[in-house]
Design a protein around this motif. Structure first.
Motif, PDB file in Angstrom:
ATOM      1  N   GLN A 151       0.828  -1.208   0.000  1.00 12.28           N
ATOM      2  CA  GLN A 151       0.000   0.000   0.000  1.00 12.28           C
ATOM      3  C   GLN A 151       0.866   1.263   0.000  1.00 12.28           C
ATOM      4  OE1 GLN A 151      -3.089  -0.168  -0.707  1.00 12.28           O
ATOM      5  NE2 GLN A 151      -3.168  -2.412  -0.510  1.00 12.28           N
ATOM      6  N   SER A 152       2.010   1.209   0.625  1.00 14.11           N
ATOM      7  CA  SER A 152       2.913   2.368   0.615  1.00 14.11           C
ATOM      8  C   SER A 152       3.378   2.685  -0.797  1.00 14.11           C
ATOM      9  CB  SER A 152       4.128   2.099   1.507  1.00 14.11           C
ATOM     10  OG  SER A 152       3.750   1.930   2.845  1.00 14.11           O
ATOM     11  N   THR A 153       3.676   1.653  -1.568  1.00 10.96           N
ATOM     12  CA  THR A 153       4.166   1.872  -2.928  1.00 10.96           C
ATOM     13  C   THR A 153       3.065   2.365  -3.859  1.00 10.96           C
ATOM     14  OG1 THR A 153       3.781  -0.466  -3.515  1.00 10.96           O
ATOM     15  CG2 THR A 153       5.980   0.139  -2.708  1.00 10.96           C
ATOM     16  N   ARG A 154       1.811   2.355  -3.417  1.00  8.86           N
ATOM     17  CA  ARG A 154       0.706   2.852  -4.214  1.00  8.86           C
ATOM     18  C   ARG A 154       0.414   4.324  -3.941  1.00  8.86           C
ATOM     19  NH1 ARG A 154      -4.036   0.669  -3.196  1.00  8.86           N
ATOM     20  NH2 ARG A 154      -4.798   0.985  -5.328  1.00  8.86           N
ATOM     21  N   LEU A 155       1.176   4.923  -3.029  1.00 13.51           N
ATOM     22  CA  LEU A 155       1.042   6.357  -2.784  1.00 13.51           C
ATOM     23  C   LEU A 155       1.719   7.132  -3.913  1.00 13.51           C
ATOM     24  CD1 LEU A 155       1.754   6.377   1.061  1.00 13.51           C
ATOM     25  CD2 LEU A 155      -0.463   6.769  -0.065  1.00 13.51           C
ATOM     26  N   GLU A 156       1.547   8.432  -3.917  1.00 12.36           N
ATOM     27  CA  GLU A 156       1.972   9.283  -5.029  1.00 12.36           C
ATOM     28  C   GLU A 156       3.480   9.257  -5.244  1.00 12.36           C
ATOM     29  OE1 GLU A 156       1.103  11.930  -8.183  1.00 12.36           O
ATOM     30  OE2 GLU A 156      -0.271  10.842  -6.862  1.00 12.36           O
ATOM     31  N   ARG A 157       3.925   8.943  -6.470  1.00 16.91           N
ATOM     32  CA  ARG A 157       5.313   9.020  -6.936  1.00 16.91           C
ATOM     33  C   ARG A 157       6.318   8.496  -5.895  1.00 16.91           C
ATOM     34  NH1 ARG A 157       6.446  14.633  -7.734  1.00 16.91           N
ATOM     35  NH2 ARG A 157       4.469  15.175  -6.775  1.00 16.91           N
ATOM     36  N   PRO A 158       6.296   7.186  -5.670  1.00 18.48           N
ATOM     37  CA  PRO A 158       7.113   6.609  -4.597  1.00 18.48           C
ATOM     38  C   PRO A 158       8.560   6.335  -4.989  1.00 18.48           C
ATOM     39  CG  PRO A 158       5.864   4.878  -5.657  1.00 18.48           C
ATOM     40  CD  PRO A 158       5.437   6.175  -6.317  1.00 18.48           C
ATOM     41  N   TYR A 159       9.430   6.360  -3.982  1.00 12.90           N
ATOM     42  CA  TYR A 159      10.792   5.831  -4.088  1.00 12.90           C
ATOM     43  C   TYR A 159      10.998   4.962  -2.853  1.00 12.90           C
ATOM     44  CZ  TYR A 159      15.820   5.420  -4.729  1.00 12.90           C
ATOM     45  OH  TYR A 159      17.097   4.924  -4.919  1.00 12.90           O
ATOM     46  N   TYR A 160      11.429   3.742  -3.077  1.00 11.35           N
ATOM     47  CA  TYR A 160      11.515   2.757  -2.004  1.00 11.35           C
ATOM     48  C   TYR A 160      12.964   2.570  -1.561  1.00 11.35           C
ATOM     49  CZ  TYR A 160      10.967  -1.850   0.277  1.00 11.35           C
ATOM     50  OH  TYR A 160      10.975  -2.906   1.148  1.00 11.35           O
ATOM     51  N   ILE A 161      13.232   2.863  -0.293  1.00  9.27           N
ATOM     52  CA  ILE A 161      14.551   2.609   0.305  1.00  9.27           C
ATOM     53  C   ILE A 161      14.439   1.289   1.048  1.00  9.27           C
ATOM     54  CG2 ILE A 161      16.311   3.443   1.904  1.00  9.27           C
ATOM     55  CD1 ILE A 161      15.316   6.283   1.387  1.00  9.27           C
ATOM     56  N   GLY A 162      15.019   0.251   0.465  1.00 11.83           N
ATOM     57  CA  GLY A 162      14.829  -1.089   1.000  1.00 11.83           C
ATOM     58  C   GLY A 162      15.966  -1.551   1.884  1.00 11.83           C
ATOM     59  N   LEU A 163      15.780  -1.425   3.196  1.00  8.52           N
ATOM     60  CA  LEU A 163      16.734  -1.994   4.135  1.00  8.52           C
ATOM     61  C   LEU A 163      16.386  -3.448   4.414  1.00  8.52           C
ATOM     62  CD1 LEU A 163      16.083   1.229   5.140  1.00  8.52           C
ATOM     63  CD2 LEU A 163      18.200   0.696   6.305  1.00  8.52           C
ATOM     64  N   GLU A 164      15.191  -3.839   3.968  1.00  9.39           N
ATOM     65  CA  GLU A 164      14.775  -5.236   3.961  1.00  9.39           C
ATOM     66  C   GLU A 164      14.550  -5.634   2.504  1.00  9.39           C
ATOM     67  OE1 GLU A 164      11.317  -5.637   6.387  1.00  9.39           O
ATOM     68  OE2 GLU A 164      12.460  -5.485   8.251  1.00  9.39           O
ATOM     69  N   ASP A 165      14.102  -6.846   2.286  1.00  7.15           N
ATOM     70  CA  ASP A 165      13.856  -7.326   0.921  1.00  7.15           C
ATOM     71  C   ASP A 165      12.362  -7.370   0.633  1.00  7.15           C
ATOM     72  OD1 ASP A 165      16.579  -7.673   0.457  1.00  7.15           O
ATOM     73  OD2 ASP A 165      16.554  -9.654   1.396  1.00  7.15           O
ATOM     74  N   GLY A 166      11.638  -6.307   1.020  1.00  8.25           N
ATOM     75  CA  GLY A 166      10.188  -6.324   0.933  1.00  8.25           C
ATOM     76  C   GLY A 166       9.615  -6.002  -0.426  1.00  8.25           C
TER      77      GLY A 166
END
Length: 334
Positions: A35-50
């Motif tokens: 659901q977080s990645t469905r917010l407006e214009r996302p960039y994902y900082i992955g400290l896990e492998d989610g």
């Protein structure tokens, strides 16, 4: 700009998700990342492998604190931040606990220690590592918190062994910082599957349930609903509706994030301008025979023998305080 308490700034709420800090925590497979990645214009900082099961999202896989520092610098560099904001609005920080461990490892290696609780040998000039970790974490994460992006922190849940209440997992130096700064801390609770074995959307709680079996959650928005079916659209709507209700109750319209932040910016002190004005005011006082008063004001703030004109860059606040007192003295003589 000096603060005038008789003509105060009036607090306003910023509209939308821009500049909001949101902490989402819960168990695995409750939809926090999706659901977080469905917010407006996302960039994902992955400290896990989610992100392995979600396609199409700009991301960075982060395995050490130095890499995280580099990313934060790119997002917050004042020279490029406007261009970055054209590309991204939402920064997803997954997960908080992992970032804390990375920061602790960084501090340990920086000071030649094997673990964060290690005490320096007698005579060794080593700072308190817990304090050094706290300062480092606050410095870096604080840049994100002030950046104006929508920042979504994702964390895991743990149960307090004494109270039985569910809380975000993490030590007080990392998680408490984020909890205190978050506009919303939402506990994401699984609803399992339906009779056809389809996953039911989780529930996002914005209010705390105290005690065993309860959970920590809270919101700065007084009029937000207690809980929602957890989707990106519902999260944004809940915040938007709460802001609109606040407008109705107070009669004060919401503003943009940039407009809101104008009253929260730290004062800017220009060394050259301050020193020039100190010289001008000081010369006028000297001509009025107030050289002893000038020295008294300087020594009050700089110590015996201290001279304002010997102040260096980095002492701008002290210079500004002295300048105010010099101006007050001059005003009393005119």
């Amino acid at each position: 700009m000096k603060i005038d308490i008789l003509n105060p700034s009036i607090s306003k709420v910023s509209a939308g998700l821009e500049g909001k800090v949101i902490l989402l925590y819960g168990g695995n497979n409750v939809g926090k990342t999706l659901q977080s990645t469905r917010l407006e214009r996302p960039y994902y900082i992955g400290l896990e492998d989610g992100l392995r099961a979600i396609a199409g999202i700009p991301f960075a896989s982060v395995k050490d604190w130095k890499t995280l520092k580099d990313i934060i610098k790119q997002f917050t560099d004042p020279r490029t931040i406007e261009a970055v904001k054209e590309r991204y609005q939402t920064i997803i920080f997954d997960g908080v606990y992992d970032s804390a461990i990375m920061c602790q490892e960084y501090i340990c290696r920086k000071h030649g220690a094997t673990h964060i609780g290690e005490t320096a040998p007698r005579g060794e000039n080593r700072p308190n590592l817990w304090t050094a970790y706290e300062v480092e974490y606050l410095s870096e994460i604080g840049k994100l918190l002030k950046s104006g992006f929508t920042v979504v922190f994702i964390g895991h849940a743990e149960t307090d062994k004494d109270t039985g209440q569910i809380n975000p997992r993490g030590d007080k130096r990392s998680m408490l910082l984020i909890r205190n700064k978050a506009d919303i801390t939402a506990y994401i609770e699984s609803n399992g599957i339906d009779e056809d074995n389809n996953v039911i959307n989780s529930t996002a709680w914005f209010v705390e349930r105290v005690g065993e079996g309860g959970h920590f959650a809270r919101s700065r928005f007084t009029h937000i609903v207690p809980k929602i079916e957890f989707t990106a659209e519902n999260l944004e709507k809940a915040i938007s509706d709460a802001i609109k209700k606040e407008e109705e109750v107070t009669g004060i319209n919401s503003v943009s994030f940039e407009e809101q932040q104008k009253d929260y910016r730290a004062p800017e002190y220009n060394y050259e301008e301050l020193m020039k004005e100190v010289g001008e005011v000081g010369n006028k006082l000297f001509e009025l025979g107030k050289s002893e008063d000038i020295q008294h004001i300087a020594e009050k703030h700089l110590g015996q023998g201290g001279k304002v004109m010997e102040c260096s860059k980095g002492q701008e606040q002290i210079i500004a305080v002295i300048l105010d007192e010099l101006k007050e003295l001059l005003s009393s003589l005119e």
